[in-house]
Scaffold this active site. Sequence first.
Site, PDB file in Angstrom:
ATOM      1  N   TYR A  35      28.460 -36.591   2.299  1.00  0.00           N
ATOM      2  CA  TYR A  35      28.340 -35.990   0.979  1.00  0.00           C
ATOM      3  C   TYR A  35      28.614 -37.016  -0.100  1.00  0.00           C
ATOM      4  O   TYR A  35      29.089 -38.126   0.165  1.00  0.00           O
ATOM      5  CB  TYR A  35      29.313 -34.808   0.845  1.00  0.00           C
ATOM      6  N   ARG A  54      25.688 -45.710  -1.525  1.00  0.00           N
ATOM      7  CA  ARG A  54      26.766 -45.316  -0.615  1.00  0.00           C
ATOM      8  C   ARG A  54      26.313 -44.197   0.307  1.00  0.00           C
ATOM      9  O   ARG A  54      26.678 -44.173   1.489  1.00  0.00           O
ATOM     10  CB  ARG A  54      28.003 -44.910  -1.412  1.00  0.00           C
ATOM     11  N   ARG A 103      24.520 -25.139  20.548  1.00  0.00           N
ATOM     12  CA  ARG A 103      25.649 -25.964  20.129  1.00  0.00           C
ATOM     13  C   ARG A 103      25.898 -27.017  21.201  1.00  0.00           C
ATOM     14  O   ARG A 103      26.246 -26.700  22.341  1.00  0.00           O
ATOM     15  CB  ARG A 103      26.905 -25.108  19.930  1.00  0.00           C
ATOM     16  N   HIS A 105      27.227 -31.346  21.677  1.00  0.00           N
ATOM     17  CA  HIS A 105      27.699 -32.570  21.055  1.00  0.00           C
ATOM     18  C   HIS A 105      26.616 -33.651  21.001  1.00  0.00           C
ATOM     19  O   HIS A 105      26.673 -34.545  20.155  1.00  0.00           O
ATOM     20  CB  HIS A 105      28.913 -33.124  21.815  1.00  0.00           C
ATOM     21  N   LYS A 150      31.533 -41.487   4.018  1.00  0.00           N
ATOM     22  CA  LYS A 150      31.924 -40.339   3.199  1.00  0.00           C
ATOM     23  C   LYS A 150      31.472 -39.066   3.913  1.00  0.00           C
ATOM     24  O   LYS A 150      30.493 -38.401   3.526  1.00  0.00           O
ATOM     25  CB  LYS A 150      31.350 -40.437   1.784  1.00  0.00           C
ATOM     26  N   LEU A 206      37.515 -45.790   1.790  1.00  0.00           N
ATOM     27  CA  LEU A 206      36.220 -45.501   1.181  1.00  0.00           C
ATOM     28  C   LEU A 206      35.937 -46.485   0.046  1.00  0.00           C
ATOM     29  O   LEU A 206      36.800 -46.692  -0.815  1.00  0.00           O
ATOM     30  CB  LEU A 206      36.211 -44.069   0.635  1.00  0.00           C
TER      31      LEU A 206
END
Length: 293
Positions: A35, A54, A103, A105, A150, A206
């Site tokens: 995000y 970024r 679902r 991984h 991020k 970050l």
Amino acid sequence: MNDSLLAYLNGEYVPKDQACVPITDRGLLFGDSVYEVIPAYGGRPFRVPHHLRRLDRSLAAIRMQNPLSQDEWQKIFERLTQQLPGKDQSIYLQVTRGSYPVRNHVIPDDIQPNVIAFTSVNPARDPDKARRGIKVITLEDIRWHRCDIKATTLLANVLARAQATEEGADEAILIRDAAAMEGTASNLFVVSNGLVITPPDSPELLPGITRDLVLELCREAGVPFAQATIGMPDLEHADEIWLTSSTREVAAVVELNGRPVGNGTPGEMWHRMDALFQACKERLRLGGDCHVD
């Protein structure tokens, strides 16, 4: 006002309170998403190319490509911010790996990301509150080793911030291997003998957009600065401590673990940097550029 705003969702603009992704979205199930949060001062987005670079780095780190071009993102930001003309806003965008029937991984071969973006009004800056400064505590950094991504996997950050709140602080500075890294949602600076210092880039913190602007402002104003490891003694004996982020801007820390930083008020260097930062914002509001060469 925010209830009537439109959000962007996979190519469509829909009422914000009706924008939904399936319950099998990998961002929801695994935190498999990244995000960005982009301030928009006077409705003008702040350092968009920096945020999108970024975003590209974060996506590449999780084995994805940006699903949209810079021009497409720009048009989305324009459409969203036009709903609140002239207002200071916060644009949130998120790219998840997508929704899949099973679902698992294992990363699916066919990447069909979900792309989300929306805006909300930022509260007006309170100059008196800014000049009072904030209180922080230090906590062990229990996060993973790729904090340069991020990502939306922020539970460790959330728990650290909760502990800070419980102890009467505004934020926590995270300590790893005796070095101060950053806040739960902010980058770290100290001022010592006139030198502005921030930890060097690494996978464990970050690369902040506001942090980079502060370094550019230092260079433009002739303020000495360095990127160097900040140990606990450096933090405890600093003349000034700042925390920077898109939402905090440049916040002066006046109390660390219950003890005053400096004389317990924002320092001279902070006042200088805050003035430079606010001037940069005003240029953007007036149609100029917040970029510093």
